[in-house]
Design an enzyme around this catalytic site. Structure first.
Site, PDB file in Angstrom:
ATOM      1  N   GLU A 141       0.829  -1.217   0.000  1.00  0.00           N
ATOM      2  CA  GLU A 141       0.000   0.000   0.000  1.00  0.00           C
ATOM      3  C   GLU A 141       0.863   1.266   0.000  1.00  0.00           C
ATOM      4  O   GLU A 141       0.538   2.248  -0.681  1.00  0.00           O
ATOM      5  CB  GLU A 141      -0.945  -0.006   1.202  1.00  0.00           C
ATOM      6  CG  GLU A 141      -1.954  -1.144   1.210  1.00  0.00           C
ATOM      7  CD  GLU A 141      -2.800  -1.182  -0.050  1.00  0.00           C
ATOM      8  OE1 GLU A 141      -3.085  -0.106  -0.621  1.00  0.00           O
ATOM      9  OE2 GLU A 141      -3.169  -2.292  -0.483  1.00  0.00           O
ATOM     10  N   GLU A 215      -1.031  -2.992  -9.634  1.00  0.00           N
ATOM     11  CA  GLU A 215      -0.999  -3.968  -8.547  1.00  0.00           C
ATOM     12  C   GLU A 215       0.235  -4.855  -8.648  1.00  0.00           C
ATOM     13  O   GLU A 215       0.876  -5.165  -7.644  1.00  0.00           O
ATOM     14  CB  GLU A 215      -2.275  -4.811  -8.563  1.00  0.00           C
ATOM     15  CG  GLU A 215      -3.537  -4.039  -8.212  1.00  0.00           C
ATOM     16  CD  GLU A 215      -3.456  -3.348  -6.871  1.00  0.00           C
ATOM     17  OE1 GLU A 215      -2.834  -3.907  -5.939  1.00  0.00           O
ATOM     18  OE2 GLU A 215      -4.000  -2.237  -6.744  1.00  0.00           O
TER      19      GLU A 215
END
Length: 300
Positions: A141, A215
């Protein structure tokens, strides 16, 4: 902001291309609305106001929608400790830390830049992961913040949100007010709805293509920063498996924020998930992490 997260030139290039293409679509969209609605001031003011609101308040909107709240180091010492260590290792500003009171095991980062970022984890994630697994997820993150792709996704998703709202407005306006309007007004609403639907479709595809790559980039950056790709793979497998057991109603609540999550809130039976998903498949991500393990010479 420069950090020690491994830079990804392909991600930067893809973000630039996506924003350029979405910018062209957005300009064409606003121009079409101006022609159709015949009010330059109204369209420009509303579009600009909504864009500013989403950009500046995206973190608050996301936290509110996901039932999240900011937590102090006294309230969540372990969570803050992991983020403190990662930020020191990555040489980046520490974001605000939040916890979402949801059993759905997940995490996300949001905010317009590194100085206004928030990293949020759910209580379901905190209960399920070991400390080193949590470190891998949080590194993932934080890499989104360091690479600035959180801000890009926030801006990019704006066009799709607005186009979707206009489609719904035009549809319900036609549905409930059609008898009281002349044919010209009905035709105008139909054109607005068609243009908005096309814009929504284009932005939908562009955002998902960027999201899937970002991602993979975040997985790689997190694995290289921590030096533990197998631990990140373990967290990913555990979280993905547990999400499949979350009630469908809870998954639906979270699905609007899939582009921001560590792993998508999708249950079993989603046949089109791979084609239109915001994330690569679990198998693809595990393969990439396995290749990084070999690259780093990490013991499996």
């Amino acid at each position: 902001m420069r950090s020690r997260f491994e830079p990804d030139r392909q991600l930067t290039a893809r973000m630039a291309v996506t924003m350029f293409l979405l910018g062209l679509v957005y300009v064409a969209f606003v121009a079409a609305l101006i022609v159709l609605l015949k009010s330059v001031v109204l369209v420009v003011v509303i579009a600009a106001a909504l864009l500013v609101a989403q950009f500046w308040f995206s973190d608050r909107i996301a936290l509110y929608a996901m039932h999240g709240h900011l937590v102090t180091a006294e309230e969540q010492p372990e969570l803050h400790g992991v983020i403190d260590r990662l930020c020191a290792t990555a040489d980046m500003p520490k974001p605000r830390v939040a916890v979402s009171e949801m059993d759905l095991p997940n995490a996300f980062a949001t905010g317009r830049n590194a100085d206004h970022a928030v990293v949020c984890v759910t209580t379901g994630l905190l209960r399920r992961l070991e400390t080193d697994e949590l470190e891998g997820v949080l590194a993932h993150e934080l890499s989104h913040v360091a690479h600035r792709d959180v801000a890009v996704i926030t801006i990019a998703s704006f066009l799709g949100v607005i186009a979707g709202l206009i489609v719904r407005f035009a549809f319900y306006s036609q549905l409930f007010g059609g008898r009281n309007r002349d044919q010209n007004t009905a035709a105008l609403l139909a054109i607005v709805m068609a243009v908005s639907a096309l814009v929504y479709a284009l932005s939908f595809l562009l955002i998902r293509a960027l999201s899937r790559y970002r991602e993979l980039a975040a997985d790689r950056a997190a694995a290289m920063l921590t030096g533990k790709p197998s631990v990140l793979a373990s967290a990913l497998t555990k979280v993905s498996g547990d999400i499949a057991r979350i009630p469908t109603q809870d998954l639906r609540t979270a699905q609007a924020f899939n582009a921001f999550f560590f792993t998508p809130a999708l249950g079993p039976g989603t046949a089109v998930a791979n084609m239109f998903s915001t994330h690569p498949s679990l198998e693809r991500r595990l393969e990439a992490l396995a290749a990084i393990s070999v690259e780093l010479g990490e013991a499996a």
